[in-house]
Design a protein around this motif. Structure first.
Motif, PDB file in Angstrom:
ATOM      1  N   GLY A  20       8.911  47.462 -48.241  1.00 41.22           N
ATOM      2  CA  GLY A  20       7.839  48.515 -48.063  1.00 41.22           C
ATOM      3  C   GLY A  20       7.213  47.896 -49.505  1.00 41.22           C
ATOM      4  N   LEU A  21       5.447  47.950 -48.775  1.00 39.93           N
ATOM      5  CA  LEU A  21       4.984  48.006 -50.394  1.00 39.93           C
ATOM      6  C   LEU A  21       4.400  49.155 -50.248  1.00 39.93           C
ATOM      7  N   ASP A  22       4.804  50.212 -51.107  1.00 41.76           N
ATOM      8  CA  ASP A  22       3.487  51.840 -51.118  1.00 41.76           C
ATOM      9  C   ASP A  22       4.796  52.014 -49.936  1.00 41.76           C
ATOM     10  N   ASP A  23       5.763  52.029 -49.719  1.00 38.56           N
ATOM     11  CA  ASP A  23       6.669  53.329 -48.810  1.00 38.56           C
ATOM     12  C   ASP A  23       6.081  52.572 -47.292  1.00 38.56           C
ATOM     13  N   HIS A  80      -0.967  58.353 -55.254  1.00 44.16           N
ATOM     14  CA  HIS A  80      -0.181  58.032 -54.551  1.00 44.16           C
ATOM     15  C   HIS A  80       0.449  56.686 -53.947  1.00 44.16           C
ATOM     16  N   SER A  81      -0.730  55.430 -54.293  1.00 41.87           N
ATOM     17  CA  SER A  81      -0.382  54.473 -54.119  1.00 41.87           C
ATOM     18  C   SER A  81      -0.465  52.961 -54.651  1.00 41.87           C
ATOM     19  N   PRO A  82      -0.242  53.215 -56.776  1.00 39.21           N
ATOM     20  CA  PRO A  82      -1.116  53.066 -57.671  1.00 39.21           C
ATOM     21  C   PRO A  82      -0.321  51.245 -57.310  1.00 39.21           C
ATOM     22  N   LEU A  83       0.403  50.613 -56.660  1.00 34.45           N
ATOM     23  CA  LEU A  83       0.681  49.156 -56.859  1.00 34.45           C
ATOM     24  C   LEU A  83      -0.555  48.567 -55.288  1.00 34.45           C
ATOM     25  N   SER A  88      -6.083  46.061 -55.403  1.00 31.06           N
ATOM     26  CA  SER A  88      -6.950  45.620 -54.460  1.00 31.06           C
ATOM     27  C   SER A  88      -7.828  45.425 -55.879  1.00 31.06           C
ATOM     28  N   GLY A  89      -8.150  45.238 -57.179  1.00 27.46           N
ATOM     29  CA  GLY A  89      -8.931  44.666 -58.172  1.00 27.46           C
ATOM     30  C   GLY A  89      -8.557  43.356 -58.281  1.00 27.46           C
ATOM     31  N   VAL A  90      -7.424  42.540 -57.286  1.00 29.56           N
ATOM     32  CA  VAL A  90      -7.548  40.889 -57.608  1.00 29.56           C
ATOM     33  C   VAL A  90      -8.512  40.545 -56.824  1.00 29.56           C
TER      34      VAL A  90
END
Length: 127
Positions: A20-23, A80-83, A88-90
């Motif tokens: 998963g990514l961020d759970d 809750h979803s820091p990654l 999103s800044g890419v």
């Protein structure tokens, strides 16, 4: 998987974990980011616009994944979803997709406890 998570209130195994990514699941994020490569208007920062999520999540898998995460988690997205928030800044989807493929390789394909359960044969060869 989303239906199972909602019906049985399943908790994720880790913060970005093996599957998963961020759970939540990494593969839909990989496929979804590849779907958005070279999109004329949509950028990774678009995930913060709820109007975009509402109007385009049925067309784009990545946006659907983000919308689901926002539906099941409460509080500020960055907490809750820091990654996902950092991703999103890419500047473009190509970099997002490349990074996620590297993450999948490191977190799934190079982990013996996970890869040992893959079925190898003529389709997937073990060399």
């Amino acid at each position: 998987m989303r239906k199972l998570q909602l019906i049985y209130c399943l908790e994720p195994a880790g913060s970005h974990g093996v599957w998963g990514l961020d759970d939540y699941h990494l593969l839909p994020f990989i496929f979804g980011s590849s779907q958005l490569i070279d999109h004329k208007y949509m950028r990774p920062k678009s995930i913060h616009n709820d109007d975009i999520l509402d109007n385009f999540s049925s067309e784009y898998m990545y946006l659907s994944c983000i919308q689901f995460v926002k539906k099941v988690k409460k509080g500020p997205f960055a907490e809750h979803s820091p990654l996902l928030n950092d991703i999103s800044g890419v500047p473009n989807w190509n970099k997002v997709n490349t990074g996620m493929l590297k993450m999948y390789k490191a977190e799934v394909l190079e982990k013996v406890p996970i890869i040992q359960h893959f079925l190898f044969g003529w389709l997937i060869k073990w060399e």
